[in-house]
Design a protein around this motif. Structure first.
Motif, PDB file in Angstrom:
ATOM      1  N   ARG A 163      39.757 -30.049 -44.080  1.00  0.00           N
ATOM      2  CA  ARG A 163      40.084 -28.743 -43.216  1.00  0.00           C
ATOM      3  C   ARG A 163      39.783 -27.351 -43.941  1.00  0.00           C
ATOM      4  NH1 ARG A 163      45.567 -29.493 -41.596  1.00  0.00           N
ATOM      5  NH2 ARG A 163      46.177 -28.182 -43.427  1.00  0.00           N
ATOM      6  N   GLU A 164      40.376 -27.366 -45.198  1.00  0.00           N
ATOM      7  CA  GLU A 164      40.192 -26.189 -46.059  1.00  0.00           C
ATOM      8  C   GLU A 164      38.741 -25.947 -46.437  1.00  0.00           C
ATOM      9  OE1 GLU A 164      42.375 -23.690 -46.332  1.00  0.00           O
ATOM     10  OE2 GLU A 164      43.591 -25.033 -45.150  1.00  0.00           O
ATOM     11  N   GLN A 165      37.955 -26.974 -46.535  1.00  0.00           N
ATOM     12  CA  GLN A 165      36.564 -26.721 -47.011  1.00  0.00           C
ATOM     13  C   GLN A 165      35.846 -26.194 -45.928  1.00  0.00           C
ATOM     14  OE1 GLN A 165      35.698 -30.647 -48.477  1.00  0.00           O
ATOM     15  NE2 GLN A 165      36.051 -29.868 -50.706  1.00  0.00           N
ATOM     16  N   SER A 166      36.175 -26.578 -44.508  1.00  0.00           N
ATOM     17  CA  SER A 166      35.470 -26.254 -43.218  1.00  0.00           C
ATOM     18  C   SER A 166      35.856 -24.572 -43.148  1.00  0.00           C
ATOM     19  CB  SER A 166      36.084 -27.080 -42.022  1.00  0.00           C
ATOM     20  OG  SER A 166      35.661 -26.359 -40.772  1.00  0.00           O
ATOM     21  N   ARG A 167      37.231 -24.146 -43.221  1.00  0.00           N
ATOM     22  CA  ARG A 167      37.478 -23.054 -43.341  1.00  0.00           C
ATOM     23  C   ARG A 167      36.805 -22.174 -44.420  1.00  0.00           C
ATOM     24  NH1 ARG A 167      43.956 -24.271 -42.468  1.00  0.00           N
ATOM     25  NH2 ARG A 167      43.583 -24.628 -40.119  1.00  0.00           N
TER      26      ARG A 167
END
Length: 181
Positions: A163-167
């Motif tokens: 999720r954080e890598q997508s953000r």
């Protein structure tokens, strides 16, 4: 190296769309780099965004660092020893110097930032305070506080990491867009 990149990115790489970032010590070095470019070379606006993950921005031990205690990945003792090795002969008060602790620097003229930290990270206060000061200095900030995450959580194959890598990708793509090359 950063100054060379600013001065030569168009000729060498065909772009002026520069972004900077890192995690932990790399986040610290990214902020110090931006400040030194501004203060020593008068360079602002060259970097369009800064992506900073769980960095130690106050080397004099912020409250969350002091109270974290002994835990697995990163803890009060290892942080204190790391700072002593990084700044030999300096006490806590001397480590508040903006040259080594960007938490205490004037943050005017820095690019938009995304600052990420977990709630179980001893560097939580560093990220929270830096994000407030960064925004107060006039640049937009996206703050990502990840519930239950520890220092370095993005190194593990977890749902929160994805999720954080997508953000992160979204922030970098948006920050890198411009009508200029």
């Amino acid at each position: 190296m950063a100054r060379w990149l600013v001065e030569n990115s168009d000729a060498e790489f065909g772009t002026r769309r520069l972004l900077i970032g890192g995690d932990s010590a790399g986040a610290h070095l990214s902020v110090v780099t931006l400040l030194r470019l501004r203060d020593r070379h008068g360079i602002t606006g060259a970097f369009r965004g800064a992506h900073l993950l769980f960095g130690p921005y106050g080397l004099s031990m912020t409250p969350s660092q002091r109270s974290f205690g002994r835990r697995l990945v990163s803890n009060t003792g290892t942080l204190r020893r790391s700072y002593e090795l990084f700044t030999p002969g300096r006490g806590a008060e001397q480590r508040r110097d903006p040259e080594v602790s960007p938490l205490f620097a004037d943050l005017t003229g820095l690019p938009p930032a995304r600052i990420v930290v977990g709630t179980q990270d001893p560097l939580l206060d560093d990220s929270l305070i830096l994000s407030q000061r960064w925004q107060a200095a006039g640049a937009p900030v996206q703050l990502g506080v990840v519930a239950g995450a520890m220092h370095g959580f993005t190194l593990f194959p977890l749902t929160i990491t994805e999720r954080e890598q997508s953000r992160e990708r979204e922030f970098l793509a948006t920050a890198g867009r411009s009508t200029r090359r």
